[in-house]
Design a protein around this motif. Structure first.
Motif, short mmCIF file in Angstrom:
data_model
loop_
_atom_site.label_atom_id
_atom_site.label_comp_id
_atom_site.label_asym_id
_atom_site.label_seq_id
_atom_site.Cartn_x
_atom_site.Cartn_y
_atom_site.Cartn_z
N THR A 180 0.84 -1.21 0.00
CA THR A 180 0.00 0.00 0.00
C THR A 180 0.87 1.25 0.00
O THR A 180 0.63 2.20 -0.76
CB THR A 180 -0.93 0.02 1.22
OG1 THR A 180 -1.78 -1.13 1.19
CG2 THR A 180 -1.80 1.27 1.22
N LEU A 228 -5.49 2.41 -3.32
CA LEU A 228 -6.84 2.30 -2.77
C LEU A 228 -7.23 0.83 -2.57
O LEU A 228 -7.75 0.45 -1.51
CB LEU A 228 -7.84 3.00 -3.67
CG LEU A 228 -9.31 2.89 -3.25
CD1 LEU A 228 -9.52 3.53 -1.89
CD2 LEU A 228 -10.22 3.52 -4.30
N VAL A 229 -6.98 0.01 -3.59
CA VAL A 229 -7.37 -1.41 -3.52
C VAL A 229 -6.60 -2.12 -2.41
O VAL A 229 -7.20 -2.84 -1.58
CB VAL A 229 -7.12 -2.10 -4.87
CG1 VAL A 229 -7.27 -3.61 -4.73
CG2 VAL A 229 -8.08 -1.57 -5.93
N TYR A 231 -5.04 -0.82 0.20
CA TYR A 231 -5.41 -0.31 1.53
C TYR A 231 -6.72 -0.94 1.99
O TYR A 231 -6.87 -1.34 3.15
CB TYR A 231 -5.53 1.21 1.52
CG TYR A 231 -5.96 1.78 2.85
CD1 TYR A 231 -5.05 1.92 3.90
CD2 TYR A 231 -7.29 2.15 3.08
CE1 TYR A 231 -5.45 2.43 5.13
CE2 TYR A 231 -7.70 2.65 4.31
CZ TYR A 231 -6.77 2.79 5.33
OH TYR A 231 -7.17 3.27 6.57
N SER A 232 -7.68 -1.02 1.07
CA SER A 232 -8.98 -1.61 1.41
C SER A 232 -8.82 -3.07 1.80
O SER A 232 -9.41 -3.54 2.79
CB SER A 232 -9.94 -1.49 0.22
OG SER A 232 -10.14 -0.12 -0.13
N MET A 236 -9.56 -4.66 5.55
CA MET A 236 -10.58 -5.70 5.62
C MET A 236 -10.04 -7.04 6.11
O MET A 236 -10.77 -7.85 6.66
CB MET A 236 -11.25 -5.88 4.24
CG MET A 236 -12.20 -4.73 3.89
SD MET A 236 -13.20 -5.04 2.41
CE MET A 236 -11.93 -4.92 1.13
N THR A 240 -10.41 -4.77 10.51
CA THR A 240 -11.77 -4.51 10.02
C THR A 240 -12.40 -3.27 10.66
O THR A 240 -13.30 -2.67 10.09
CB THR A 240 -12.67 -5.72 10.29
OG1 THR A 240 -12.63 -6.07 11.69
CG2 THR A 240 -12.22 -6.92 9.47
N ILE A 243 -12.45 -0.05 8.44
CA ILE A 243 -13.17 0.04 7.17
C ILE A 243 -13.79 1.43 6.99
O ILE A 243 -13.87 1.95 5.87
CB ILE A 243 -14.25 -1.06 7.08
CG1 ILE A 243 -13.58 -2.43 6.95
CG2 ILE A 243 -15.20 -0.82 5.91
CD1 ILE A 243 -14.54 -3.61 6.93
N ILE A 246 -11.91 4.07 4.84
CA ILE A 246 -11.74 3.95 3.39
C ILE A 246 -12.31 5.16 2.64
O ILE A 246 -11.66 5.67 1.72
CB ILE A 246 -12.35 2.63 2.88
CG1 ILE A 246 -11.55 1.43 3.43
CG2 ILE A 246 -12.36 2.59 1.35
CD1 ILE A 246 -12.12 0.08 3.06
N LEU A 250 -10.25 7.52 -0.06
CA LEU A 250 -10.75 7.77 -1.41
C LEU A 250 -10.92 9.26 -1.67
O LEU A 250 -10.53 9.77 -2.72
CB LEU A 250 -12.09 7.05 -1.60
CG LEU A 250 -12.71 7.06 -3.01
CD1 LEU A 250 -11.72 6.47 -4.02
CD2 LEU A 250 -14.01 6.28 -3.01
#
Length: 298
Positions: A180, A228-229, A231-232, A236, A240, A243, A246, A250
């Motif tokens: 990330t 972004l992907v 980090y998400s 997750m 969790t 979340i 996020i 963004l």
């Protein structure tokens, strides 16, 4: 008597000016980048432990000195080119003449001496900083003219900051945090090159002759998407409770791109952050929300 008074006033005011020039040469505004050293402190939840905070802050201070040393070397190497640059000839102390080469050399020796002392206190952190220094010396003495390689070396500095922060706390860097940080750093580095090319053309850097705006835009888009992907996926799978952060990430990416496209920022990520109140608020909100959730807030 008047002549002596005049000479005295010149000497009196020249010393603070020289000291100010040395401070500018160290680029303290760029120390904002070193907050990446504190990322492991935040995500491990160790920010409530005073000893951990002290170790993390010390490692960040060492990185501030190391980054300042690299700026001195880089400005020394680029002094003639900076003198031909429309803005750097006024902003860079050595190019502007407010800092002499001997003064810069003395500052560089001092910074390296302090880093050597730091190795006695935090040897693991200093091993990472040593890699950072070697990479940046290689960058200053040739690799900055190599397309793609130059972007990755800039980005590696952010990754090494995170690794140093983990070393200070004796904790591992998760693979998610690593990838990330790398993607985010590549995004910032690509945007930096894009803005240099768009605003100053190919004359400001030799490597810019080998890029095009379209190519760098694709680099930036891919890196931003990856950041972004990953980090998400990171939050997750490992945290969790984060979340809810996020949307802030963004928004921060969207806003930064707006600052780049519509306000002409991005050539210096630090300046973009410090001059846009929405980016500053987003960054602070992200830190506060992460700390609150990791501390058990609901």
């Amino acid at each position: 008597m008047k002549s002596k008074a005049l000479n005295h006033s010149v000497v009196t005011f020249s010393i603070p000016q020289r000291l100010a020039g040395l401070m500018v040469l160290m680029r303290p505004r760029q120390w904002v980048k070193n907050v990446f050293v504190l990322a492991p402190l935040l995500f491990t939840g160790m920010f409530a432990q005073s000893s951990a905070v002290k170790q993390a802050l010390l490692s960040m201070l060492l990185f501030c000195m190391a980054s300042s040393a690299t700026y001195v070397v880089n400005d020394w190497r680029d002094i003639e080119r900076d003198r031909r640059h429309p803005t750097k000839r006024h902003k860079r102390p050595m190019a502007a003449g407010s800092v002499t080469r001997p003064a810069a050399a003395a500052l560089l020796v001092t910074l390296y001496a302090l880093l050597a002392l730091g190795a006695l206190v935090q040897p693991k952190v200093m091993s990472v900083i040593a890699i950072y220094i070697v990479l940046n010396l290689a960058y200053s003495f040739g690799l900055k003219h190599q397309p793609v390689v130059d972007i990755f070396i800039i980005a590696s500095g952010f990754v090494l900051r995170v690794i140093a922060g983990a070393m200070a706390l004796s904790v591992p860097v998760s693979s998610w945090m690593f990838v990330t940080t790398l993607c985010l750093a590549l995004y910032l580095a690509a945007v930096k090159r894009r803005q240099e090319l768009a605003r100053s053309g190919t004359g400001s850097r030799e490597v810019l002759q080998k890029y095009s705006l379209g190519l760098i835009d694709r680099y930036a888009e891919m890196s931003a998407t990856g950041a972004l992907v990953f980090y998400s996926l990171f939050v997750m799978s490992a945290h969790t409770e984060l979340i809810v952060t996020i949307p802030l990430v963004l928004f921060g990416i969207f806003r930064y791109w707006y600052v780049v496209e519509q306000k002409g920022g991005g050539e210096s990520p630090t300046d973009a952050l410090l001059t846009d109140w929405q980016l500053m608020i987003t960054g602070m909100a992200w830190v506060v929300l992460c700390a609150w959730r990791l501390a058990g807030g609901s």
